[in-house]
Design a protein around this motif. Structure first.
Motif, short mmCIF file in Angstrom:
data_model
loop_
_atom_site.label_atom_id
_atom_site.label_comp_id
_atom_site.label_asym_id
_atom_site.label_seq_id
_atom_site.Cartn_x
_atom_site.Cartn_y
_atom_site.Cartn_z
N ALA A 115 3.72 2.74 -4.28
CA ALA A 115 2.36 2.90 -4.80
C ALA A 115 1.48 1.71 -4.44
N GLU A 116 2.05 0.51 -4.54
CA GLU A 116 1.28 -0.68 -4.19
C GLU A 116 0.92 -0.69 -2.70
N MET A 117 1.89 -0.33 -1.86
CA MET A 117 1.62 -0.26 -0.43
C MET A 117 0.56 0.80 -0.14
N ALA A 118 0.68 1.95 -0.82
CA ALA A 118 -0.28 3.04 -0.60
C ALA A 118 -1.69 2.60 -0.96
N ALA A 119 -1.81 1.84 -2.02
CA ALA A 119 -3.14 1.36 -2.43
C ALA A 119 -3.76 0.48 -1.34
N ARG A 120 -2.92 -0.26 -0.62
CA ARG A 120 -3.41 -1.15 0.42
C ARG A 120 -3.61 -0.44 1.76
N ARG A 121 -2.81 0.62 2.00
CA ARG A 121 -2.75 1.19 3.34
C ARG A 121 -3.29 2.61 3.48
N ALA A 122 -3.51 3.30 2.39
CA ALA A 122 -3.91 4.71 2.47
C ALA A 122 -5.17 4.89 3.31
N THR A 123 -5.12 5.83 4.23
CA THR A 123 -6.27 6.16 5.07
C THR A 123 -7.12 7.20 4.35
N ASP A 124 -8.26 7.53 4.93
CA ASP A 124 -9.12 8.57 4.35
C ASP A 124 -8.38 9.90 4.27
N GLU A 162 4.23 8.71 1.60
CA GLU A 162 3.71 8.83 2.97
C GLU A 162 2.53 7.88 3.18
N ALA A 163 1.69 7.74 2.14
CA ALA A 163 0.51 6.88 2.24
C ALA A 163 0.89 5.40 2.31
N ALA A 164 2.14 5.07 1.96
CA ALA A 164 2.61 3.69 2.07
C ALA A 164 2.82 3.27 3.52
N HIS A 165 2.96 4.25 4.42
CA HIS A 165 3.11 4.01 5.85
C HIS A 165 4.27 3.06 6.17
N GLU A 210 -5.79 7.13 -9.16
CA GLU A 210 -7.04 6.36 -9.21
C GLU A 210 -6.87 4.93 -8.70
N ALA A 211 -5.70 4.34 -8.97
CA ALA A 211 -5.45 2.98 -8.48
C ALA A 211 -5.37 2.97 -6.96
N ILE A 212 -4.73 3.99 -6.38
CA ILE A 212 -4.63 4.08 -4.92
C ILE A 212 -6.01 4.31 -4.33
#
Length: 258
Positions: A115-124, A162-165, A210-212
């Motif tokens: 989740a933390e990675m996703a918050a930093r890395r998630a694309t549109d 997946e959003a954590a990439h 919401e955090a992501i």
């Protein structure tokens, strides 16, 4: 399957490049276990190469275990993840509650990282997918469609991973979620049947979401941990209530016989 999933290849290394494209799509989680590939003719058109070259590439990938064919049914992505545990080990796990505790403990820590990675890395596009899942989850919740809500629960967690990439993290968590969906040793009915749990679970998923969306890594980590901690508490409470019921039944049966 999207018509623009594959792109034209260099004719100097046709079969190799076809293999490389499909491999990359599987590794990155774009193509998932059970996904059906377009037909040979369509692939040849998308890659802008001849059908014999496509056939050669698909044969190569099938021999390596990445693809499988079903007679008259087409070509599919093979089960490259596999089961985390053998049938024998799953039976051992099912008989020992500590294993479920360890499973949830593992998910609590790893999903917090994801989740933390996703918050930093998630694309549109990642955020658009998460938004779609969240919307469908809320609709299922409103209709009290527990089966759909539970299925979307898993889909949401997969989308976060997946959003954590990070492909290792993503595939590891996919293996964990497979244990959930096939009910190997942990029944989600324990959680969804807990009084008020559905509302709380929806709120917890929204907090992670919401955090992501806000790009707040620490908040995403805390929300993910709080979610699994709630699941752990529900499990403990359900097991305690079940134990109480067993004792109560024994008391009643014994006194009725006296």
């Amino acid at each position: 399957m999207s018509a623009d999933l594959f792109h034209r290849v260099n004719h100097a290394r046709t079969a190799d490049e076809v293999c490389a494209q499909i491999e990359a799509l599987v590794l990155e989680g774009v193509l998932r276990v059970g996904d059906k590939l377009p037909g040979e003719r369509d692939l040849a058109h998308q890659f802008n190469i001849s059908r014999p070259i496509v056939r050669e590439a698909l044969k190569n990938l099938e021999e390596r275990g990445l693809l499988c064919t079903r007679h008259g049914g087409g070509t599919f992505i093979a089960d490259v993840i596999g089961d985390v545990f053998s049938k024998t080990m799953l039976e051992l796990i099912a008989d020992h509650p500590k294993a479920t505790d360890d499973y949830l403990e593992y998910r609590r820590e790893v999903e917090a990282i994801a989740a933390e990675m996703a918050a930093r890395r998630a694309t549109d596009d990642d955020k658009a997918l998460l938004t779609s899942i969240m919307t469908r989850m809320e609709a299922a919740h409103g209709k009290e469609d527990i089966a759909d809500e539970a299925a979307l629960d898993v889909e949401f967690h997969q989308a976060v991973s997946e959003a954590a990439h990070n492909v290792i993290l993503m595939h590891t968590l996919r293996s964990c979620y497979r244990l959930l969906t096939n009910g190997s040793f942990f029944s989600r009915s324990l959680v969804y049947g807990y009084p008020g749990a559905r509302d709380q679970l929806l709120g917890q998923h929204r907090a992670v979401f919401e955090a992501i969306m806000a790009g707040d890594g620490p908040a995403a980590r805390r929300a993910a941990q709080a979610h699994i901690e709630f699941v752990e508490q529900c499990k403990r409470d359900a097991e305690r209530a079940k134990a109480w019921q067993t004792v109560s039944r024994l008391r009643r049966a014994h006194r009725s016989a006296v």
